[in-house]
Design an enzyme around this catalytic site. Structure first.
Site: not given
Ligand code: LMR
Length: 393
Positions: A127, A208, A243
């Protein structure tokens, strides 16, 4: 202080939402940020949430502070969701945090305080915000191999080879389900092997868990934790209700620590409190109140589970719509892997140049690296999207 400052670059995910909002094209499609959309393109407030909020509003008697780690009843309900009936012998403690991001940041600060020299290992890719969060907490960051773009699945050999090099005391960040951005998850055999490796090497897993319920179900998605619980080791879990309960703007999550004994858990939790107190002092209550109301009422919980299943099923349906839509347009490339990926995202294999073209020429917003929010595909935009993607391949 601000003289001659150049603007910082926009956030790679949330910055896309800003650009999308400013785009006047009526056909625009936002496949960036991971937010659920119903078939009409709305991000609804779940009916179970509305019902819980009505009860909260009627029953609220005070707006006094919550404890530093939140309402203990909320913490127990979170533990029930994560660990079910697993025998934890009073080894787990949970803090209510501002969303999953807040949980990760408190976790980062806590790790830095416990182990100033520890590195945190993150998957390649991961992420987009993970590295920013942990470097802001002052941790060193290492990458481990995770995804094989050729097979569109976990690079099992590279993954285990890299994790076999992690020194004792380092922390390994793992996405428990619905890996963000790839949608490629470990199998139950691979989780078992990993638990053995963590115990042997002495590294600390940090899970996570932002998408519980978006893989198979609320219960099935946390099953990998069992191997780590039964190995009796220390680990952390950051979970989010953004979510699965749709509480995005209520910033509601949790940080759980599992220690090797109740006494160690108490000591560790007291340090976590210090990290929280010097950061935001104590959590805001509304989102946690919603979660507590839903999880402690059998009817509301059933209603919420059904609503969650509805979101999960719609995303799966849109995966098939995309794969079939591309095939129907005579695209030679095999996109069937999109149906095997899990969770909200598809790692589409679109390159940065294709992503740029789709944005500039078609107002279709996709995260750099090719991550698509499948929940942003709607019956009303699927044809436009498939035509556009087929056009850039
Ligand atoms: C995402 O990956 O799009 C979500 O977890 C929202 C974010 O805060 O990035």
């Amino acid at each position: 202080m601000f003289e001659n400052r150049q603007p910082a670059p926009p956030d790679s995910i949330l910055g896309l939402t800003e650009a999308f909002k400013a785009d006047p094209n009526p056909a625009k499609v936002n496949l960036g940020v991971g937010v659920y959309k119903d078939p009409s393109g709305q991000t609804p407030v779940l009916a179970s949430v509305k019902a819980a909020e009505a009860r909260l509003l009627a029953g609220e008697t005070s707006k006094s502070y919550l404890p530093i780690t939140g309402d203990p009843a909320y913490g127990s309900l979170v533990q029930g969701m994560l660990f079910g009936e697993a025998a934890l012998d009073n080894r787990v403690r949970t803090a209510h945090t501002p969303g999953g991001t807040g949980a990760l940041r408190v976790g980062g600060d806590f790790i830095k305080a416990m182990h100033p020299d520890a590195s945190i290992w993150v998957s390649s890719p991961t992420w987009a915000n993970h590295k920013g969060i942990f470097s802001a907490a002052g941790l060193k960051i290492e990458d481990y191999r995770y995804y094989d773009p050729v097979t569109h699945a976990v690079d099992e050999e590279g993954f285990f080879e890299d994790l076999a090099r992690v020194p004792a005391g380092d922390v390994v960040l793992l996405h428990l389900c619905c890996h963000n951005p790839t949608g490629a998850d470990l199998s139950s055999e691979q989780w078992g092997r990993l638990a053995g490796l963590a115990a042997e090497r002495g590294f600390v897993p940090f899970f996570d868990f932002a998408y519980q319920g978006f893989g198979d179900s609320v219960e099935a998605d946390c099953a990998p934790l069992r191997a780590f619980v039964s190995a009796g080791m220390e680990f952390l879990v950051a979970n989010s209700f953004s979510k699965n309960v749709g509480l995005y703007n209520e910033r509601t999550g949790g940080l759980s620590i599992v220690a090797r004994s109740a006494a160690e858990a108490d000591a560790a939790f007291s340090h976590m409190k210090l990290s929280i107190r010097t950061n935001y002092s104590n959590p805001s209550s509304h989102g946690g109140g919603i979660v507590k109301t839903i999880l402690s009422d059998a009817d509301l919980k059933t209603q919420w589970m059904e609503e969650l299943a509805g979101m999960r099923d719609r995303i799966k349906e849109m995966r098939s719509t995309l794969v079939q839509g591309l095939a129907a347009r005579g695209v030679g490339q095999d996109f069937s892997f999109i149906e095997k990926q899990r969770g909200m995202f598809s790692f589409s294999s679109l390159g940065d140049e294709q992503v740029r073209c789709l944005r500039e020429e078609k107002s279709i917003y996709i995260v750099k690296g090719g991550r698509i929010n499948v929940a942003g595909i709607l019956p009303g935009n699927a044809d436009y999207l498939c035509d556009a993607i087929a056009g850039v391949l």
